[in-house]
Enzyme design. Structure first.
Site, mmCIF file in Angstrom:
data_model
loop_
_atom_site.group_PDB
_atom_site.id
_atom_site.type_symbol
_atom_site.label_atom_id
_atom_site.label_comp_id
_atom_site.label_asym_id
_atom_site.label_seq_id
_atom_site.Cartn_x
_atom_site.Cartn_y
_atom_site.Cartn_z
ATOM 1 N N HIS A 67 0.869 -1.187 0.000
ATOM 2 C CA HIS A 67 0.000 0.000 0.000
ATOM 3 C C HIS A 67 0.897 1.226 0.000
ATOM 4 O O HIS A 67 1.654 1.438 0.948
ATOM 5 C CB HIS A 67 -0.918 -0.001 1.231
ATOM 6 C CG HIS A 67 -1.857 -1.169 1.252
ATOM 7 N ND1 HIS A 67 -3.109 -1.125 0.666
ATOM 8 C CD2 HIS A 67 -1.722 -2.426 1.745
ATOM 9 C CE1 HIS A 67 -3.707 -2.303 0.827
ATOM 10 N NE2 HIS A 67 -2.888 -3.109 1.472
ATOM 11 N N ARG A 69 -0.285 4.471 -0.529
ATOM 12 C CA ARG A 69 -1.051 5.580 0.094
ATOM 13 C C ARG A 69 -1.132 6.869 -0.711
ATOM 14 O O ARG A 69 -1.805 7.792 -0.282
ATOM 15 C CB ARG A 69 -0.502 5.924 1.486
ATOM 16 C CG ARG A 69 -0.333 4.738 2.417
ATOM 17 C CD ARG A 69 -1.652 4.068 2.704
ATOM 18 N NE ARG A 69 -1.562 3.132 3.827
ATOM 19 C CZ ARG A 69 -2.378 2.113 4.008
ATOM 20 N NH1 ARG A 69 -3.342 1.876 3.137
ATOM 21 N NH2 ARG A 69 -2.246 1.313 5.031
ATOM 22 N N ASP A 310 2.117 -7.109 2.341
ATOM 23 C CA ASP A 310 0.915 -6.340 2.713
ATOM 24 C C ASP A 310 1.365 -5.092 3.482
ATOM 25 O O ASP A 310 0.748 -4.710 4.493
ATOM 26 C CB ASP A 310 -0.070 -7.175 3.537
ATOM 27 C CG ASP A 310 -1.446 -6.502 3.626
ATOM 28 O OD1 ASP A 310 -1.609 -5.398 3.064
ATOM 29 O OD2 ASP A 310 -2.344 -7.076 4.257
ATOM 30 N N HIS A 314 0.873 3.334 8.366
ATOM 31 C CA HIS A 314 -0.120 4.245 8.944
ATOM 32 C C HIS A 314 0.591 5.317 9.753
ATOM 33 O O HIS A 314 1.743 5.122 10.187
ATOM 34 C CB HIS A 314 -1.092 3.485 9.857
ATOM 35 C CG HIS A 314 -2.058 2.611 9.104
ATOM 36 N ND1 HIS A 314 -3.036 3.116 8.272
ATOM 37 C CD2 HIS A 314 -2.180 1.262 9.039
ATOM 38 C CE1 HIS A 314 -3.729 2.124 7.751
ATOM 39 N NE2 HIS A 314 -3.222 0.977 8.184
#
Ligand code: DOR
Length: 430
Positions: A67, A69, A310, A314
């Site tokens: 990811h 973002r 994965d 964050h």
């Protein structure tokens, strides 16, 4: 431009190579493998020589589940910071999931990602586009347009495609462009309101526990759809013994199903959430010791094809809140290799099998050109020091995401150089 990597133990499962040899790189491509390349290296412009003695030289690592973002959540990660993290972790190719803002469900987002990635130029970035518009599970995205723009697969990762008719259409539509669908398997009725696995840890902590069959049921459904349509499905982040059993059985019947797991699913159990560390909150959740054993067995017998991170970075504000309110995900690019090498130490995989799970096999799932050291291939390579001890310190991550449950872990083995198209993009201590 010439580069000669000398004296390393070269492992390339795509050519069944595991031997001490040299590699000559000319103009960004693998020119030759062998022990007598000095003359070739010196003719014309002399090659820069890199001493790889006592190191491992492998195809650049490939991560098909990341990811990034950007666009939309640049405080968590950007394409540039994610690319740096990838290069530092030993990766030369990464495929990024579409759950940005806006979601990558149209060609302008796909093109944006490719443009930004090319500008930064540290790793090859392959965009995965959304299965459905807005990833809301109702209408298929424009696959032809997305394929033309450079999408390599379709997924609503982060969200399950709950509508079976839509999933069937997705597999058939994607197949007309030769692309697979990647499925985030979660029965959201069964997982509703839950934040960890159902088991002892959920009973003890009082955190909402979801049954592992929330994953298994959707794996079974997707296998049935793949079998019915004859098309390919790739199962993302496998975390349960039930999924492994279903995938193994489906493969034995010739169903076109492939699967990946992530390092946290073979390294941790739901024990890790007992202290309410929100860094251990991930979706699917960490499971039981029996699930971990089954995941390892699935890797060992080839039921699970690939290890993907994965990588889910964050911000502090997403994680430093009560467990139930915390975002799910682990920043994984910079710990993946170190954690995965433990599978070799504990006898689950040979080193060559592990490298295959992180290079050739993931490349083949998404039809990517990397993952090989064949003569003529782009010179994407990773040099690994198997004996380098290091301690996980998220303060040193290149990723903006410092969210890891592995803080303070002592690991052995690290990528010390990452080469992309014959150029050194990252080197330890440089
Ligand atoms: O833990 C997760 N985080 N699982 C997913 O499927 C999505 C990901 C994210 O985007 O943060």
């Amino acid at each position: 431009m010439k580069l000669l990597l000398k004296g390393g133990r070269v492992i390339d499962p795509t050519q069944q190579i595991d031997e001490i040899t040299d590699i000559l790189i000319v103009d960004g491509r693998i020119a030759a493998l062998g022990r007598e390349l000095d003359k070739q290296a010196e003719s014309g412009t002399a090659a820069r020589v890199i001493d790889a003695t006592s190191k491992i030289v492998v195809p650049g690592l490939v991560d098909i589940h990341v990811h990034l973002r950007e666009p939309g959540f640049e405080y968590k990660e950007t394409i540039a910071s994610g690319s740096e993290a990838a290069a530092a972790g030993g990766f030369t190719s990464i495929a990024c999931m579409p759950n940005s803002k806006p979601i990558n469900d149209n060609r302008s987002v796909t093109e944006y990602i490719l443009r930004k990635a090319a500008l930064c130029g540290l790793v090859r970035v392959y965009p995965i586009a959304a299965v459905s518009k807005g990833s809301d599970g109702s209408v298929l995205a424009e696959y032809g347009d997305l394929w033309e723009a450079g999408a390599v697969a379709f997924s609503d990762d982060g969200k399950a495609v709950t509508n079976s008719a839509l999933m069937l259409g997705a597999m058939e539509y994607a197949a007309s462009y030769g692309l697979p669908v990647i499925s985030h398997c979660e029965d959201t009725n069964l997982s509703a309101g839950t934040v960890i696995n159902e088991g002892l840890a959920s009973a003890e902590t009082g955190l909402g526990g979801g049954p592992s069959i929330a994953e298994d049921i959707m794996v079974a459904r997707d296998i049935l759809i793949a079998e019915y349509t004859g098309q390919a499905v790739h199962i993302a982040h496998v975390s349960t013994a039930g999924s492994v059993r279903l995938i193994r059985e489906a493969k034995s019947r010739g169903v076109r199903v492939t699967a990946e797991t992530a390092p946290h699913y073979f390294t941790l159990t739901d024990d890790a959430v007992r202290g309410f560390d929100s860094n251990a909150r991930v979706n699917p959740p960490l499971r039981s010791p029996g699930d971990v054993t089954a995941i390892k067995e699935g890797l060992r017998d080839g039921t699970i094809d690939a290890i993907a991170t994965d990588h889910a970075p964050h911000g502090i504000t997403d994680k430093e809140v009560e467990f139930e309110a915390a975002a799910s995900g682990i920043s994984g690019l910079e710990t993946s290799l170190g954690l995965s090498l433990r599978l070799v130490d504990d006898g689950t995989l040979t080193l060559s099998q592990l490298i295959d799970c992180m290079t050739g096999k993931p490349s083949r799932i998404l039809n990517l050109p990397g993952g090989t050291l064949k003569v003529g291939a782009a010179a994407d390579l990773t040099v690994i020091d198997l004996n380098l001890p290091w301690t996980v310190d998220p303060a040193n991550f290149r990723s903006k995401g410092r969210n890891t449950p592995f803080r303070g872990w002592d690991l052995r083995g690290k990528a010390i150089m990452t080469i992309l198209g014959g150029e050194i993009k990252w080197a330890e201590n440089s």
